[in-house]
Design an enzyme around this catalytic site. Sequence first.
Site, PDB file in Angstrom:
ATOM      1  CG  ASP A 194      -2.163   0.833   1.070  1.00 50.60           C
ATOM      2  OD1 ASP A 194      -2.314   1.459   0.007  1.00 50.60           O
ATOM      3  OD2 ASP A 194      -2.996   0.865   1.996  1.00 50.60           O
ATOM      4  CB  CYS A 196      -5.563   7.210  -1.970  1.00 51.59           C
ATOM      5  SG  CYS A 196      -6.910   6.608  -3.008  1.00 51.59           S
ATOM      6  CG  ASN A 227      -2.219   2.180   5.396  1.00 51.46           C
ATOM      7  OD1 ASN A 227      -1.937   1.862   4.265  1.00 51.46           O
ATOM      8  ND2 ASN A 227      -3.357   1.861   5.970  1.00 51.46           N
TER       9      ASN A 227
HETATM   10  C1  LIG Z   1      -8.769  -5.158 -11.908  1.00 49.26           C
HETATM   11  C2  LIG Z   1      -8.146  -4.632 -13.183  1.00 49.26           C
HETATM   12  C3  LIG Z   1      -7.159  -5.632 -13.742  1.00 49.26           C
HETATM   13  C4  LIG Z   1      -9.273  -4.410 -14.173  1.00 49.26           C
HETATM   14  O1  LIG Z   1      -8.793  -3.653 -15.265  1.00 49.26           O
HETATM   15  P1  LIG Z   1      -9.445  -3.787 -16.705  1.00 49.26           P
HETATM   16  O2  LIG Z   1      -8.708  -2.848 -17.616  1.00 49.26           O
HETATM   17  O3  LIG Z   1     -10.914  -3.655 -16.598  1.00 49.26           O
HETATM   18  O4  LIG Z   1      -9.046  -5.319 -16.991  1.00 49.26           O
HETATM   19  P2  LIG Z   1      -9.156  -6.245 -18.231  1.00 49.26           P
HETATM   20  O5  LIG Z   1      -9.536  -7.607 -17.725  1.00 49.26           O
HETATM   21  O6  LIG Z   1      -9.992  -5.627 -19.314  1.00 49.26           O
HETATM   22  O7  LIG Z   1      -7.645  -6.311 -18.738  1.00 49.26           O
HETATM   23  C5  LIG Z   1      -6.976  -5.179 -19.267  1.00 49.26           C
HETATM   24  C6  LIG Z   1      -5.489  -5.484 -19.383  1.00 49.26           C
HETATM   25  O8  LIG Z   1      -4.929  -5.721 -18.089  1.00 49.26           O
HETATM   26  C7  LIG Z   1      -4.350  -7.034 -18.039  1.00 49.26           C
HETATM   27  N1  LIG Z   1      -4.625  -7.596 -16.719  1.00 49.26           N
HETATM   28  C8  LIG Z   1      -5.829  -7.859 -16.184  1.00 49.26           C
HETATM   29  N2  LIG Z   1      -5.665  -8.356 -14.944  1.00 49.26           N
HETATM   30  C9  LIG Z   1      -4.334  -8.407 -14.715  1.00 49.26           C
HETATM   31  C10 LIG Z   1      -3.587  -8.847 -13.593  1.00 49.26           C
HETATM   32  N3  LIG Z   1      -4.165  -9.310 -12.493  1.00 49.26           N
HETATM   33  N4  LIG Z   1      -2.255  -8.767 -13.680  1.00 49.26           N
HETATM   34  C11 LIG Z   1      -1.648  -8.296 -14.784  1.00 49.26           C
HETATM   35  N5  LIG Z   1      -2.325  -7.858 -15.872  1.00 49.26           N
HETATM   36  C12 LIG Z   1      -3.668  -7.921 -15.825  1.00 49.26           C
HETATM   37  C13 LIG Z   1      -5.038  -7.802 -19.147  1.00 49.26           C
HETATM   38  O9  LIG Z   1      -4.241  -8.884 -19.552  1.00 49.26           O
HETATM   39  C14 LIG Z   1      -5.185  -6.729 -20.192  1.00 49.26           C
HETATM   40  O10 LIG Z   1      -3.924  -6.525 -20.810  1.00 49.26           O
HETATM   41  P3  LIG Z   1      -3.803  -6.005 -22.336  1.00 49.26           P
HETATM   42  O11 LIG Z   1      -4.530  -7.045 -23.136  1.00 49.26           O
HETATM   43  O12 LIG Z   1      -4.467  -4.648 -22.371  1.00 49.26           O
HETATM   44  O13 LIG Z   1      -2.330  -5.951 -22.562  1.00 49.26           O
HETATM   45  C15 LIG Z   1      -7.433  -3.269 -12.945  1.00 49.26           C
HETATM   46  O14 LIG Z   1      -8.400  -2.312 -12.636  1.00 49.26           O
HETATM   47  C16 LIG Z   1      -6.427  -3.327 -11.834  1.00 49.26           C
HETATM   48  O15 LIG Z   1      -5.402  -3.993 -11.938  1.00 49.26           O
HETATM   49  N6  LIG Z   1      -6.675  -2.607 -10.750  1.00 49.26           N
HETATM   50  C17 LIG Z   1      -5.795  -2.651  -9.590  1.00 49.26           C
HETATM   51  C18 LIG Z   1      -5.959  -1.413  -8.810  1.00 49.26           C
HETATM   52  C19 LIG Z   1      -5.073  -1.473  -7.592  1.00 49.26           C
HETATM   53  O16 LIG Z   1      -4.177  -2.277  -7.449  1.00 49.26           O
HETATM   54  N7  LIG Z   1      -5.357  -0.534  -6.656  1.00 49.26           N
HETATM   55  C20 LIG Z   1      -4.611  -0.426  -5.468  1.00 49.26           C
HETATM   56  C21 LIG Z   1      -4.878  -1.542  -4.506  1.00 49.26           C
HETATM   57  S1  LIG Z   1      -6.396  -1.382  -3.604  1.00 49.26           S
HETATM   58  C22 LIG Z   1      -6.011  -0.295  -2.341  1.00 49.26           C
HETATM   59  O17 LIG Z   1      -4.946   0.266  -2.317  1.00 49.26           O
HETATM   60  C23 LIG Z   1      -6.998  -0.115  -1.221  1.00 49.26           C
HETATM   61  C24 LIG Z   1      -6.642  -0.910   0.033  1.00 49.26           C
HETATM   62  C25 LIG Z   1      -6.688  -2.407  -0.223  1.00 49.26           C
HETATM   63  O18 LIG Z   1      -5.328  -0.609   0.460  1.00 49.26           O
HETATM   64  C26 LIG Z   1      -7.625  -0.566   1.174  1.00 49.26           C
HETATM   65  C27 LIG Z   1      -7.887   0.930   1.323  1.00 49.26           C
HETATM   66  O19 LIG Z   1      -7.042   1.676   1.832  1.00 49.26           O
HETATM   67  O20 LIG Z   1      -8.950   1.340   0.871  1.00 49.26           O
END
Ligand SMILES: CC(C)(COP(=O)([O-])OP(=O)([O-])OC[C@H]1O[C@@H](n2cnc3c(N)ncnc32)[C@H](O)[C@@H]1OP(=O)([O-])[O-])[C@@H](O)C(=O)NCCC(=O)NCCSC(=O)C[C@@](C)(O)CC(=O)[O-]
Length: 302
Positions: free
Chosen positions: A16, A240, A249
């Site tokens: 994070d 964020c 955090n």
């Molecule tokens: C969920 C998706 C993937 C949807 O993203 P999307 O664009 O809707 O996904 P998609 O399924 O259409 O795929 C698009 C592209 O991403 C690739 N892809 C798809 N999945 C993956 C994967 N797992 N690993 C690697 N690559 C991936 C996939 O292969 C494709 O590649 P392309 O064909 O364009 O070359 C995207 O929105 C994403 O990765 N989001 C992550 C956001 C994130 O990490 N945020 C921070 C963490 S959460 C947080 O910090 C909060 C927390 C937990 O701490 C608590 C709090 O404080 O609130």
Amino acid sequence: MSMPQQVRLVEVGPRDGLQNEKQPISVADKVRLVDDLSAAGLGYIEVGSFVSPKWVPQMAGSAEVFAAIQQKPGVTYAALAPNLKGFEGALEAGVKEVAVFAAASEGFSQKNINCSIAESLQRFEPIMAAAREHGVRVRGYISCVLGCPIDGDVAPEQVAAIARELLDSGCYEVSLGDTIGVGTAGDTRRLIEVVGRDIDRSLLAGHFHDTYGQALANIHASLLEGVAVFDSSVAGLGGCPYAKGATGNVATEDVLYLLNGLGIETGVDMAALVQAGQHICNVLGKVNGSRVARALLAREQV
Ligand SMILES: CC(C)(COP(=O)([O-])OP(=O)([O-])OC[C@H]1O[C@@H](n2cnc3c(N)ncnc32)[C@H](O)[C@@H]1OP(=O)([O-])[O-])[C@@H](O)C(=O)NCCC(=O)NCCSC(=O)C[C@@](C)(O)CC(=O)[O-]
């Protein structure tokens, strides 16, 4: 409700914290941070994320980090997985525990993972099935439990419903995230009271960002409500990307100081923790975000 005698700290700094850094951070620096944290006695470290590198470039090297860390027996090294692709990447990297992450608000769900809340919960189902098959434990997160940067107020009942779904789907614990740090101690107690009507409090964790300086007060309020697991980030690393001005955090050092003062057991060594946090701050060229670390370092007490 009596205060817990023991607290489990979930160190989220390497994930994070570092996910929000703009500058590149080498795999070696990430590995050093994780190893320093386990040496300081932290029993749970969130090492990285198997998410799209287009969305979060900083987490792209997570498999390499997992391959290079010295895994200490008894320490949990976890990673985030937003979908089956991410879970498979984590599995390939030998990860034994993953976290799925939902949001309590539709606006944040779309911004963070590009789908609705209902779609995200559906997306987790194949992860839960694969995790069961491979003996991988799954933790659940809910973001924006005390307010959303896009949608504003969030009803505690909405958080309770999502927490219920995550637990029913197989998560062993749900971490309640005040992503933008707007909550107060009063809000926090009300939230836990509502979520805790139907869910045992031993299944809840608190994840407080410190944007408004309320995180320690919120942790204390959560302790009074019987919550005994808290997420924190060494040196207060983080922010964020979807909330202007949001800070990291709550700093692990500050939480440890609070818990030590309450006589609550964690097994974490303050001096080693402060050194770990200061080292990564030196690498990043950042001011240490922990007030306790700054105070102890200024007095040369660590
Ligand atoms: C969920 C998706 C993937 C949807 O993203 P999307 O664009 O809707 O996904 P998609 O399924 O259409 O795929 C698009 C592209 O991403 C690739 N892809 C798809 N999945 C993956 C994967 N797992 N690993 C690697 N690559 C991936 C996939 O292969 C494709 O590649 P392309 O064909 O364009 O070359 C995207 O929105 C994403 O990765 N989001 C992550 C956001 C994130 O990490 N945020 C921070 C963490 S959460 C947080 O910090 C909060 C927390 C937990 O701490 C608590 C709090 O404080 O609130």
